[in-house]
Design a protein around this motif. Structure first.
Motif, PDB file in Angstrom:
ATOM      1  N   ILE A  28       0.328  37.642  65.398  1.00 35.54           N
ATOM      2  CA  ILE A  28       1.511  37.120  64.702  1.00 35.54           C
ATOM      3  C   ILE A  28       1.973  35.824  65.367  1.00 35.54           C
ATOM      4  O   ILE A  28       2.411  34.874  64.717  1.00 35.54           O
ATOM      5  CB  ILE A  28       2.653  38.152  64.760  1.00 35.54           C
ATOM      6  N   TYR A  29       1.849  35.817  66.693  1.00 37.07           N
ATOM      7  CA  TYR A  29       2.332  34.673  67.469  1.00 37.07           C
ATOM      8  C   TYR A  29       1.448  34.546  68.705  1.00 37.07           C
ATOM      9  O   TYR A  29       0.943  35.541  69.233  1.00 37.07           O
ATOM     10  CB  TYR A  29       3.790  34.894  67.885  1.00 37.07           C
ATOM     11  N   GLN A  30       1.252  33.311  69.173  1.00 33.11           N
ATOM     12  CA  GLN A  30       0.400  33.088  70.338  1.00 33.11           C
ATOM     13  C   GLN A  30       0.958  31.939  71.163  1.00 33.11           C
ATOM     14  O   GLN A  30       1.372  30.913  70.608  1.00 33.11           O
ATOM     15  CB  GLN A  30      -1.029  32.776  69.894  1.00 33.11           C
ATOM     16  N   TYR A  31       1.015  32.172  72.481  1.00 33.97           N
ATOM     17  CA  TYR A  31       1.506  31.137  73.392  1.00 33.97           C
ATOM     18  C   TYR A  31       0.486  30.953  74.513  1.00 33.97           C
ATOM     19  O   TYR A  31       0.036  31.933  75.118  1.00 33.97           O
ATOM     20  CB  TYR A  31       2.848  31.548  73.995  1.00 33.97           C
ATOM     21  N   ILE A  32       0.112  29.711  74.764  1.00 31.98           N
ATOM     22  CA  ILE A  32      -0.810  29.401  75.865  1.00 31.98           C
ATOM     23  C   ILE A  32      -0.177  28.274  76.674  1.00 31.98           C
ATOM     24  O   ILE A  32       0.144  27.204  76.141  1.00 31.98           O
ATOM     25  CB  ILE A  32      -2.188  28.952  75.335  1.00 31.98           C
ATOM     26  N   SER A  33       0.035  28.526  77.974  1.00 29.57           N
ATOM     27  CA  SER A  33       0.676  27.527  78.819  1.00 29.57           C
ATOM     28  C   SER A  33      -0.309  26.394  79.144  1.00 29.57           C
ATOM     29  O   SER A  33      -1.515  26.493  78.893  1.00 29.57           O
ATOM     30  CB  SER A  33       1.157  28.183  80.110  1.00 29.57           C
ATOM     31  N   LYS A  34       0.235  25.338  79.726  1.00 26.48           N
ATOM     32  CA  LYS A  34      -0.605  24.208  80.091  1.00 26.48           C
ATOM     33  C   LYS A  34      -1.664  24.609  81.106  1.00 26.48           C
ATOM     34  O   LYS A  34      -2.786  24.094  81.091  1.00 26.48           O
ATOM     35  CB  LYS A  34       0.267  23.085  80.658  1.00 26.48           C
ATOM     36  N   SER A  35      -1.306  25.540  81.988  1.00 24.72           N
ATOM     37  CA  SER A  35      -2.260  25.963  83.019  1.00 24.72           C
ATOM     38  C   SER A  35      -3.431  26.748  82.431  1.00 24.72           C
ATOM     39  O   SER A  35      -4.429  26.963  83.107  1.00 24.72           O
ATOM     40  CB  SER A  35      -1.544  26.823  84.066  1.00 24.72           C
ATOM     41  N   GLN A  93       7.553  31.509  75.906  1.00 23.10           N
ATOM     42  CA  GLN A  93       7.988  30.583  76.953  1.00 23.10           C
ATOM     43  C   GLN A  93       8.764  31.295  78.055  1.00 23.10           C
ATOM     44  O   GLN A  93       8.613  30.981  79.229  1.00 23.10           O
ATOM     45  CB  GLN A  93       8.855  29.478  76.331  1.00 23.10           C
ATOM     46  N   TRP A  94       9.631  32.259  77.667  1.00 22.24           N
ATOM     47  CA  TRP A  94      10.444  32.940  78.682  1.00 22.24           C
ATOM     48  C   TRP A  94       9.574  33.722  79.661  1.00 22.24           C
ATOM     49  O   TRP A  94       9.821  33.719  80.861  1.00 22.24           O
ATOM     50  CB  TRP A  94      11.425  33.880  77.985  1.00 22.24           C
ATOM     51  N   MET A  95       8.536  34.380  79.151  1.00 21.55           N
ATOM     52  CA  MET A  95       7.648  35.131  80.028  1.00 21.55           C
ATOM     53  C   MET A  95       6.888  34.202  80.967  1.00 21.55           C
ATOM     54  O   MET A  95       6.570  34.561  82.096  1.00 21.55           O
ATOM     55  CB  MET A  95       6.645  35.944  79.193  1.00 21.55           C
ATOM     56  N   ASN A  96       6.595  32.987  80.504  1.00 22.18           N
ATOM     57  CA  ASN A  96       5.928  32.007  81.360  1.00 22.18           C
ATOM     58  C   ASN A  96       6.883  31.461  82.414  1.00 22.18           C
ATOM     59  O   ASN A  96       6.541  31.342  83.595  1.00 22.18           O
ATOM     60  CB  ASN A  96       5.359  30.873  80.495  1.00 22.18           C
ATOM     61  N   THR A  97       8.113  31.152  81.993  1.00 23.31           N
ATOM     62  CA  THR A  97       9.080  30.527  82.901  1.00 23.31           C
ATOM     63  C   THR A  97       9.502  31.473  84.010  1.00 23.31           C
ATOM     64  O   THR A  97       9.548  31.096  85.182  1.00 23.31           O
ATOM     65  CB  THR A  97      10.311  30.069  82.103  1.00 23.31           C
ATOM     66  N   TYR A  98       9.803  32.732  83.666  1.00 20.45           N
ATOM     67  CA  TYR A  98      10.385  33.654  84.636  1.00 20.45           C
ATOM     68  C   TYR A  98       9.347  34.522  85.331  1.00 20.45           C
ATOM     69  O   TYR A  98       9.582  34.987  86.439  1.00 20.45           O
ATOM     70  CB  TYR A  98      11.428  34.547  83.955  1.00 20.45           C
ATOM     71  N   ILE A 156      12.926  43.893  65.610  1.00 25.05           N
ATOM     72  CA  ILE A 156      13.403  43.278  64.363  1.00 25.05           C
ATOM     73  C   ILE A 156      12.796  41.895  64.173  1.00 25.05           C
ATOM     74  O   ILE A 156      12.280  41.552  63.107  1.00 25.05           O
ATOM     75  CB  ILE A 156      14.939  43.216  64.376  1.00 25.05           C
ATOM     76  N   ARG A 157      12.848  41.069  65.239  1.00 25.42           N
ATOM     77  CA  ARG A 157      12.362  39.692  65.109  1.00 25.42           C
ATOM     78  C   ARG A 157      10.847  39.645  64.886  1.00 25.42           C
ATOM     79  O   ARG A 157      10.346  38.773  64.174  1.00 25.42           O
ATOM     80  CB  ARG A 157      12.719  38.894  66.376  1.00 25.42           C
ATOM     81  N   THR A 158      10.144  40.581  65.495  1.00 18.88           N
ATOM     82  CA  THR A 158       8.691  40.624  65.272  1.00 18.88           C
ATOM     83  C   THR A 158       8.383  41.023  63.836  1.00 18.88           C
ATOM     84  O   THR A 158       7.495  40.458  63.193  1.00 18.88           O
ATOM     85  CB  THR A 158       8.041  41.617  66.239  1.00 18.88           C
ATOM     86  N   LYS A 159       9.145  41.994  63.347  1.00 19.51           N
ATOM     87  CA  LYS A 159       8.947  42.411  61.965  1.00 19.51           C
ATOM     88  C   LYS A 159       9.231  41.259  61.002  1.00 19.51           C
ATOM     89  O   LYS A 159       8.551  41.090  59.990  1.00 19.51           O
ATOM     90  CB  LYS A 159       9.862  43.604  61.669  1.00 19.51           C
ATOM     91  N   GLN A 197       9.209  33.067  64.311  1.00 19.21           N
ATOM     92  CA  GLN A 197       8.360  32.379  65.283  1.00 19.21           C
ATOM     93  C   GLN A 197       9.183  31.717  66.388  1.00 19.21           C
ATOM     94  O   GLN A 197       8.784  31.710  67.558  1.00 19.21           O
ATOM     95  CB  GLN A 197       7.504  31.320  64.562  1.00 19.21           C
ATOM     96  N   ASP A 198      10.318  31.128  66.038  1.00 21.39           N
ATOM     97  CA  ASP A 198      11.144  30.469  67.061  1.00 21.39           C
ATOM     98  C   ASP A 198      11.634  31.480  68.081  1.00 21.39           C
ATOM     99  O   ASP A 198      11.593  31.233  69.289  1.00 21.39           O
ATOM    100  CB  ASP A 198      12.349  29.768  66.408  1.00 21.39           C
ATOM    101  N   TRP A 199      12.108  32.621  67.597  1.00 18.76           N
ATOM    102  CA  TRP A 199      12.601  33.649  68.520  1.00 18.76           C
ATOM    103  C   TRP A 199      11.468  34.184  69.383  1.00 18.76           C
ATOM    104  O   TRP A 199      11.633  34.382  70.579  1.00 18.76           O
ATOM    105  CB  TRP A 199      13.242  34.780  67.718  1.00 18.76           C
ATOM    106  N   LEU A 200      10.306  34.430  68.758  1.00 16.37           N
ATOM    107  CA  LEU A 200       9.153  34.929  69.509  1.00 16.37           C
ATOM    108  C   LEU A 200       8.722  33.922  70.564  1.00 16.37           C
ATOM    109  O   LEU A 200       8.376  34.289  71.694  1.00 16.37           O
ATOM    110  CB  LEU A 200       7.992  35.216  68.559  1.00 16.37           C
ATOM    111  N   ASP A 201       8.774  32.632  70.215  1.00 16.11           N
ATOM    112  CA  ASP A 201       8.347  31.602  71.158  1.00 16.11           C
ATOM    113  C   ASP A 201       9.272  31.565  72.374  1.00 16.11           C
ATOM    114  O   ASP A 201       8.822  31.467  73.512  1.00 16.11           O
ATOM    115  CB  ASP A 201       8.346  30.238  70.454  1.00 16.11           C
ATOM    116  N   VAL A 202      10.584  31.676  72.124  1.00 11.69           N
ATOM    117  CA  VAL A 202      11.551  31.597  73.223  1.00 11.69           C
ATOM    118  C   VAL A 202      11.514  32.843  74.095  1.00 11.69           C
ATOM    119  O   VAL A 202      11.487  32.757  75.322  1.00 11.69           O
ATOM    120  CB  VAL A 202      12.974  31.384  72.654  1.00 11.69           C
TER     121      VAL A 202
END
Length: 724
Positions: A111-118, A90-95, A74-77, A81-86
């Motif tokens: 649709i959304y892209q996350y790149i960690s500091k590493s 970020q959650w996949m990076n943290t855990y 649902i959220r992807t559809k 962006q906030d939900w996707l980011d969390v």
């Protein structure tokens, strides 16, 4: 000469012998050390290869914790962006320490892209080049309906590979974002996708090295030339080597040798002492390595909880023993499934459930000390019997059923279960392990169908019955997909002191085009087993609400299964259907079983409480058949008790009147309404009325009738009243 001989005998010979022994020991020690180091290095290579093979599957498994989820669909559809980011970034990076994540639309655009500091130096283009071929291949597989690889542990198909993201090696995995309940319609090939990236260089090798004790582990793009280092190649699916993991190998032999050399240099006695100590140390280390190997081998072949053979070991042993069987040898396989184990596990917790499984295994060993016994699932066991005839197999199966029926005591808690047993028998060279296992499984199914807590021996007729069952499953799914065969009928419920109906109960009926009417006690359990009972429940609810929408003076009752009430979306489905037809929630009554009302799980209790808070009423159907005490029922939050027809049937003969009276008084004391089911005589109706029963239902007043007949039954009295 004598002096020289004495000196030689006293000093020279011992020195020569000591030197010879020392040289032999030293040479042997060098050879042993090299052999031990080589074995240790090979073991480490095998472990490193296993670790690399697990990296891709672990990344994909991590993704499924968030991608097989209705909220994610649902959220992807909605492009939240906030939900996707969390949740997907970020959650996949943290855990899970994923370095980057990308969510792709159905046409492959991000649709959304996350790149960690590493991973900050990885550009969007680098990521796109890495995941695009995988995403395209996955989309093609989804469109083709490919389900290869899906199992109890793998929830969705995916694509992953070892490749480069820019200039850095990484695991790149792509998974579809799917509904976990199946209630959200998704067109194959048009699902959104989630990309996860885990880099294999920099800190990753050191993390693996620290966890698995690999010294100086690092990633290199070229094969190490230093012979003192071990290495394995990281290879993509195309066969391209993207780099190497290399490390300084564990060298237990060299350590022993270095510790021993100073002692050898001191004296021959020191050589013997050091050799003895070194030999003892080598022996202990070798014994430890062998012990670890045996332990690993045991874990690979045995169930960790019970110590019985696991599925793989049992199947391997079965195949091996059948190959070695002589032409006249009779072999049989027994499948054992525990009855009511889930109830014990849910009521008392998993530790008690594990304890119960261990006690069952112990009893099995006592019954069959010489047989091969395996645990192949949570509460499923298998047994291989050799050189036994059909009568002996039947006796063993009956003994297992009888023994497992006896109560178990676990930590002061007593639990009673039971067992269903299926057995298949084969002779000599005709015994095929796969076919024998299949036949035992079919026999187990028939034992369960016979009421459980019994056994069945495979017969040729069972294959035909199973084919009939499979066809019935297919036809039921087809009936639900077409919406043409499942009908809803209604049985009126009357006030005990009135001749007018006060409500109706909606009942599902299946009119099969070839087999005719199929009884509910056949297709309703079948629907629960194959997971389509929710569709039937939704169909009955929709039909019932549409009926009473035109009959404002009547209420309706529907039955709900355990799986429906445990579904997170059940309250919303009920309330939205009521709102659609503009029906007050108090006009709907949901009937549940007595065992479900008393032993319901947390999700079920929450759903019942939510619906009752909205005004929907609940009733316990077939009350009195669930083996519950009155004291337990008094704590159940329902609105009505429906007295089972088995109690009503005996009232005309002077039996059961006291039981029915006690149920009615208990219900009244707790503010509950009562309905008597199965009323078939005027004598029963008069007796129930005198006892204070509120409502009655049965063939005396009306059988289940079609929708049009209900309308006529309820509207004609109303029209007559208006005309008069």
């Amino acid at each position: 000469m004598i002096r020289q001989s004495q000196w030689f005998a006293k000093w020279g010979l011992p020195a020569s012998v000591s030197a010879l022994v020392g040289a032999m020991l030293l040479g042997t020690l060098y050879w042993s050390a090299a052999e031990i180091d080589e074995v240790a290095a090979e073991r480490q290579k095998g472990l490193a290869t296993l670790i690399v093979s697990k990296i891709q599957s672990s990344v994909a498994h991590d993704q499924e914790s968030a991608t097989v989820w209705d909220d994610a669909v649902i959220r992807t559809k909605d492009r939240d962006q906030d939900w996707l980011d969390v949740n997907l970034g970020q959650w996949m990076n943290t855990y899970f320490s994923h370095d980057a994540a990308v969510v792709l639309s159905a046409n492959g655009l991000p649709i959304y892209q996350y790149i960690s500091k590493s991973a900050s130096e990885a550009s969007r283009e680098d990521l796109r080049l890495a995941y695009s071929p995988l995403a395209k291949r996955l989309r093609e597989r989804l469109a083709a309906g490919d389900h290869e690889g899906i199992s109890d542990k793998v929830l969705s198909i995916g694509e992953s590979d070892l490749t480069y993201v820019g200039e850095r090696p990484a695991v790149v995995s792509v998974k579809p974002i799917l509904s976990d309940t199946g209630e959200i319609e998704q067109h194959p090939g048009e699902e959104n996708q989630h990309v996860a990236v885990r880099f294999l260089d920099r800190d990753f090798p050191s993390e693996i090295g620290n966890e698995y004790q690999f010294a100086e582990m690092q990633f290199t793009t070229e094969m190490p030339r230093d012979k003192r280092h071990s290495h394995i190649a990281l290879t993509s699916k195309s066969g391209k080597v993207i780099g190497y993991f290399n490390w300084h190998p564990f060298e237990p032999g060299r350590s022993v040798l270095q510790a021993t050399l100073p002692v050898i240099g001191l004296s021959v006695i020191g050589i013997f002492i050091a050799a003895s100590l070194a030999g003892h140390g080598i022996w202990r280390r070798s014994m430890k390595l062998n012990s670890n190997r045996r332990e690993l081998q045991h874990l690979a072949l045995r169930d960790t909880l019970t110590g019985l053979a696991n599925r793989a070991h049992f199947n391997s042993e079965l195949a091996g023993r059948l190959r070695r069987a002589l032409p006249g040898d009779v072999c049989s396989v027994l499948f054992i499934d525990l009855d009511r184990f889930k109830a014990v596990n849910d009521t008392y917790g998993h530790p008690t459930g594990d304890g119960l499984i261990s006690l069952v295994a112990a009893r099995m060993r006592e019954i069959l000390p010489d047989a091969l016994i395996g645990r192949i699932g949570g509460d499923e066991f298998t047994v291989l019997l050799e050189r036994t005839n059909a009568d002996e197999v039947a006796a063993v199966a009956d003994k297992i059923v009888t023994c497992l029926r006896e109560p178990f005591e676990i930590g002061g808690v007593y639990g009673s279960i039971g067992a269903s047993v299926g057995a298949a028998i084969a002779t000599g060279v005709d015994a095929d392990p796969v076919e024998l296992t299949r036949q035992a499984d079919i026999a187990l199914y028939h034992a369960k169908a016979a009421g459980r807590n019994t056994y069945a021996l495979f017969g040729d007729h069972m294959d035909e019955l199973l084919r009939t069952r499979r066809k019935l499953e297919h036809d039921l799914r087809e009936a639900l997909s077409t919406g043409t065969q499942i009908e809803v009928v209604y049985q009126p419920v009357y006030c005990a002191d009135s001749s007018q109906p006060c409500s109706v109960e909606a009942l599902a009926r299946w009119k099969h085009p070839e087999l005719g009417s199929i009884a509910p006690d056949i297709f309703i359990p079948l629907a629960e087993e194959i997971g389509v009972i929710n569709k039937i429940g939704a169909h009955v609810l929709e039909s019932a609400c549409s009926l009473i929408a035109g009959l404002p003076s009547i209420s309706v009752a529907v039955n709900a299964s355990a799986s429906e009430l445990a579904s997170a979306g059940y309250p919303l489905r009920v309330l939205s259907t009521l709102a659609k037809w503009e029906i007050e929630p108090a006009r709907l009554e949901i009937e549940i079983t007595e065992s479900l009302a008393i032993n319901s799980e947390e999700e079920t209790e929450r759903n019942i409480a939510m619906l009752r808070a909205a005004g929907v009423k609940f009733a316990i159907d077939d009350f009195g058949t669930g083996y519950s005490s009155f004291s337990r029922v008094q704590n159940v939050t329902v609105d009505r008790l429906k007295i089972d027809k088995s109690f009503i049937a005996g009232m005309g003969e002077g039996r059961n009147s006291a039981i029915v009276e006690a149920i009615i008084k208990m219900a009244r004391a707790n503010g509950l309404q009562t309905t008597a089911e199965g009323v078939e005589t005027n004598q029963q109706r008069d007796a129930l009325k005198s006892l204070g029963c509120d409502n009655i239902q049965g063939f005396l007043m009306s059988r289940p009738i079609a929708r049009a007949e209900v309308t006529a039954l309820l509207l004609i009295p109303c029209l007559n009243t208006k005309q008069s």
